[in-house]
Motif scaffolding. Sequence first.
Motif, mmCIF file in Angstrom:
data_model
loop_
_atom_site.group_PDB
_atom_site.id
_atom_site.type_symbol
_atom_site.label_atom_id
_atom_site.label_comp_id
_atom_site.label_asym_id
_atom_site.label_seq_id
_atom_site.Cartn_x
_atom_site.Cartn_y
_atom_site.Cartn_z
ATOM 1 N N GLN A 1 20.194 -4.092 9.847
ATOM 2 C CA GLN A 1 19.613 -5.252 10.498
ATOM 3 C C GLN A 1 18.945 -4.815 11.796
ATOM 4 O OE1 GLN A 1 22.408 -8.434 10.954
ATOM 5 N NE2 GLN A 1 21.014 -9.776 12.068
ATOM 6 N N ALA A 2 17.808 -5.427 12.123
ATOM 7 C CA ALA A 2 17.091 -5.103 13.359
ATOM 8 C C ALA A 2 16.156 -6.247 13.709
ATOM 9 C CB ALA A 2 16.307 -3.806 13.207
ATOM 10 N N LYS A 3 15.692 -6.255 14.934
ATOM 11 C CA LYS A 3 14.724 -7.258 15.358
ATOM 12 C C LYS A 3 13.371 -6.944 14.733
ATOM 13 C CE LYS A 3 17.006 -8.377 19.716
ATOM 14 N NZ LYS A 3 16.885 -8.459 21.196
ATOM 15 N N LEU A 4 12.601 -7.995 14.485
ATOM 16 C CA LEU A 4 11.310 -7.844 13.818
ATOM 17 C C LEU A 4 10.411 -6.840 14.537
ATOM 18 C CD1 LEU A 4 9.315 -8.779 11.622
ATOM 19 C CD2 LEU A 4 8.592 -10.601 13.169
ATOM 20 N N LYS A 5 10.421 -6.842 15.846
ATOM 21 C CA LYS A 5 9.552 -5.950 16.607
ATOM 22 C C LYS A 5 9.886 -4.480 16.380
ATOM 23 C CE LYS A 5 12.433 -6.266 20.777
ATOM 24 N NZ LYS A 5 12.467 -6.673 22.211
ATOM 25 N N ASP A 6 11.143 -4.202 15.995
ATOM 26 C CA ASP A 6 11.567 -2.820 15.790
ATOM 27 C C ASP A 6 11.503 -2.386 14.328
ATOM 28 O OD1 ASP A 6 12.187 -2.529 18.527
ATOM 29 O OD2 ASP A 6 14.126 -3.513 18.213
ATOM 30 N N CYS A 7 11.201 -3.317 13.424
ATOM 31 C CA CYS A 7 11.146 -2.991 12.000
ATOM 32 C C CYS A 7 9.865 -2.214 11.679
ATOM 33 C CB CYS A 7 11.200 -4.263 11.162
ATOM 34 S SG CYS A 7 12.814 -5.090 11.203
ATOM 35 N N VAL A 8 9.945 -1.402 10.639
ATOM 36 C CA VAL A 8 8.802 -0.586 10.238
ATOM 37 C C VAL A 8 8.074 -1.263 9.076
ATOM 38 C CG1 VAL A 8 10.219 0.828 8.687
ATOM 39 C CG2 VAL A 8 8.056 1.726 9.533
ATOM 40 N N LEU A 9 6.771 -1.227 9.118
ATOM 41 C CA LEU A 9 5.949 -1.763 8.036
ATOM 42 C C LEU A 9 5.987 -0.787 6.858
ATOM 43 C CD1 LEU A 9 3.717 -3.736 6.963
ATOM 44 C CD2 LEU A 9 2.055 -2.207 8.061
ATOM 45 N N VAL A 10 6.442 -1.263 5.692
ATOM 46 C CA VAL A 10 6.535 -0.375 4.535
ATOM 47 C C VAL A 10 5.583 -0.763 3.410
ATOM 48 C CG1 VAL A 10 8.899 0.335 5.019
ATOM 49 C CG2 VAL A 10 8.493 -1.679 3.589
ATOM 50 N N SER A 11 5.179 -2.026 3.335
ATOM 51 C CA SER A 11 4.316 -2.441 2.224
ATOM 52 C C SER A 11 3.293 -3.476 2.674
ATOM 53 C CB SER A 11 5.138 -3.037 1.072
ATOM 54 O OG SER A 11 6.092 -2.127 0.588
ATOM 55 N N CYS A 12 2.097 -3.372 2.102
ATOM 56 C CA CYS A 12 1.056 -4.381 2.296
ATOM 57 C C CYS A 12 0.538 -4.791 0.920
ATOM 58 C CB CYS A 12 -0.112 -3.831 3.116
ATOM 59 S SG CYS A 12 0.306 -3.321 4.795
ATOM 60 N N TYR A 13 0.408 -6.093 0.702
ATOM 61 C CA TYR A 13 -0.090 -6.624 -0.564
ATOM 62 C C TYR A 13 -1.329 -7.487 -0.281
ATOM 63 C CZ TYR A 13 4.661 -5.484 -2.156
ATOM 64 O OH TYR A 13 5.843 -4.847 -2.451
ATOM 65 N N PHE A 14 -2.361 -7.281 -1.082
ATOM 66 C CA PHE A 14 -3.591 -8.042 -0.891
ATOM 67 C C PHE A 14 -4.100 -8.538 -2.241
ATOM 68 C CE2 PHE A 14 -3.452 -4.540 2.217
ATOM 69 C CZ PHE A 14 -3.356 -5.275 3.394
ATOM 70 N N THR A 15 -4.527 -9.795 -2.284
ATOM 71 C CA THR A 15 -5.062 -10.383 -3.513
ATOM 72 C C THR A 15 -6.361 -11.120 -3.187
ATOM 73 O OG1 THR A 15 -3.920 -12.516 -3.265
ATOM 74 C CG2 THR A 15 -2.702 -10.738 -4.354
ATOM 75 N N PRO A 16 -7.211 -11.338 -4.181
ATOM 76 C CA PRO A 16 -8.463 -12.077 -3.943
ATOM 77 C C PRO A 16 -8.223 -13.514 -3.468
ATOM 78 C CG PRO A 16 -8.577 -10.862 -6.007
ATOM 79 C CD PRO A 16 -7.162 -10.772 -5.542
ATOM 80 N N GLU A 17 -7.010 -14.052 -3.674
ATOM 81 C CA GLU A 17 -6.699 -15.406 -3.216
ATOM 82 C C GLU A 17 -6.539 -15.491 -1.704
ATOM 83 O OE1 GLU A 17 -5.091 -13.989 -5.892
ATOM 84 O OE2 GLU A 17 -6.430 -15.099 -7.269
ATOM 85 N N ASP A 18 -6.342 -14.352 -1.044
ATOM 86 C CA ASP A 18 -6.202 -14.341 0.412
ATOM 87 C C ASP A 18 -7.561 -14.605 1.051
ATOM 88 O OD1 ASP A 18 -3.488 -13.589 0.140
ATOM 89 O OD2 ASP A 18 -4.069 -11.484 -0.054
ATOM 90 N N GLU A 19 -7.576 -15.511 2.041
ATOM 91 C CA GLU A 19 -8.851 -15.879 2.670
ATOM 92 C C GLU A 19 -9.558 -14.694 3.321
ATOM 93 O OE1 GLU A 19 -5.940 -17.403 3.098
ATOM 94 O OE2 GLU A 19 -6.151 -19.567 3.437
ATOM 95 N N GLY A 20 -8.752 -13.742 3.845
ATOM 96 C CA GLY A 20 -9.353 -12.600 4.532
ATOM 97 C C GLY A 20 -9.494 -11.367 3.666
ATOM 98 N N PHE A 21 -9.437 -11.538 2.347
ATOM 99 C CA PHE A 21 -9.477 -10.391 1.424
ATOM 100 C C PHE A 21 -10.723 -9.540 1.626
ATOM 101 C CE2 PHE A 21 -10.265 -8.644 -2.926
ATOM 102 C CZ PHE A 21 -9.144 -7.821 -2.977
ATOM 103 N N SER A 22 -11.833 -10.160 1.898
ATOM 104 C CA SER A 22 -13.098 -9.426 2.032
ATOM 105 C C SER A 22 -13.140 -8.574 3.298
ATOM 106 C CB SER A 22 -14.284 -10.400 2.032
ATOM 107 O OG SER A 22 -14.188 -11.294 3.133
ATOM 108 N N GLU A 23 -12.217 -8.821 4.231
ATOM 109 C CA GLU A 23 -12.198 -8.072 5.493
ATOM 110 C C GLU A 23 -11.217 -6.904 5.470
ATOM 111 O OE1 GLU A 23 -11.970 -10.595 9.011
ATOM 112 O OE2 GLU A 23 -12.365 -12.332 7.742
ATOM 113 N N VAL A 24 -10.527 -6.721 4.359
ATOM 114 C CA VAL A 24 -9.497 -5.682 4.258
ATOM 115 C C VAL A 24 -10.096 -4.406 3.676
ATOM 116 C CG1 VAL A 24 -7.271 -5.050 3.274
ATOM 117 C CG2 VAL A 24 -7.699 -7.416 3.980
#
Length: 341
Positions: A238-261
């Motif tokens: 367990q840890a605070k969100l600010k100290d957690c490490v980013l391990v996965s990113c998921y992107f789909t065409p349904e996301d409004e900002g998909f074209s900017e990724v």
Amino acid sequence: MGFYIGALLFVGMTLVCAFMVPVVYITLRNAVMAEREVPDWVYKLGHAVHGRGTDHYEDLTTPEALREARLFLFGILLSNLLVIAYKYHSGLNLYAAGYFALRAEFGIVLVMRILVVQGKNLWWLFHRHEEIHYYSASMAVWGTAFFTSFLLMLTVSITGVPAPPLRVQIAESTLTPGLSRGRDLLAEGFSLDGNSADTEVEYAEIKGVYDYKALTMELRRDGKRYGRVRLVPDGKQQAKLKDCVLVSCYFTPEDEGFSEVAVQGKKIAELKAQDFQKQPPAELFAIEAPEVKESVQADFVFLRLQTEPYTLFTSYVFEGSFTMEGEPLRYKVHADHTLWE
């Protein structure tokens, strides 16, 4: 954590053994220059590694013993350079060529030993009037190099080598799974399901979970959803969100900002399955890594950097799913490490 500590022990043993190679050589060189005998432990080390059969090695500290040790070390260095140059000329990038030589180090050391011994025997055939000597001091130099190469082979098979991370660009922001922290995402103005920097995050086992949304948070900024991300405590339950490490990113065409990724500077909304069939993922993303694992199918693409078990060094993964027409369905950029499991 246990696997991580075990990998560190292997690395530590390899480094200690590698440190002994110049120590033994310098000890021999200094003794020859001072015209004195090397310490007894050098002789004992040479006898200890001579192998099976009769021990013909003599406890002599002579310029010839030093030249033999020097020839052996120079031969290893030259062989590594030749192997790297050959693999680079064959089409591998410099990192991959160096990694190949690293994995072949044990064989290189053995071959050099055979060449030096057989070369010495061949020389004696044409100089039978001179007495031939086998030196335990030079054997000690070879012995430390031999054990170093053996441990190196085991260590690399367990830990692999560092690979370049996969970077995700969202507008003017860059996210790096495996390196970015929760505080980095928040500092870039992203919101994560409305959680604050001090929100407690517990580790959740992802195996057997088929709905990735159950373990991820929406990545939003200025009211626009760019995808979903997973953050986990770094080596803790367990840890605070600010100290957690980013391990996965998921992107789909349904996301409004998909074209900017973008991934590695390539806009993923513009990529189709046919693009990966024309160019393998590593080539398409202009990635130079020691070793990659790739798979390209009609509706799926996979890329892994750092293909050995990720006990010590992070493994990076890119995945893409497509429709039968080649249009993107979902992209995933992921980082694996023992500490996060």
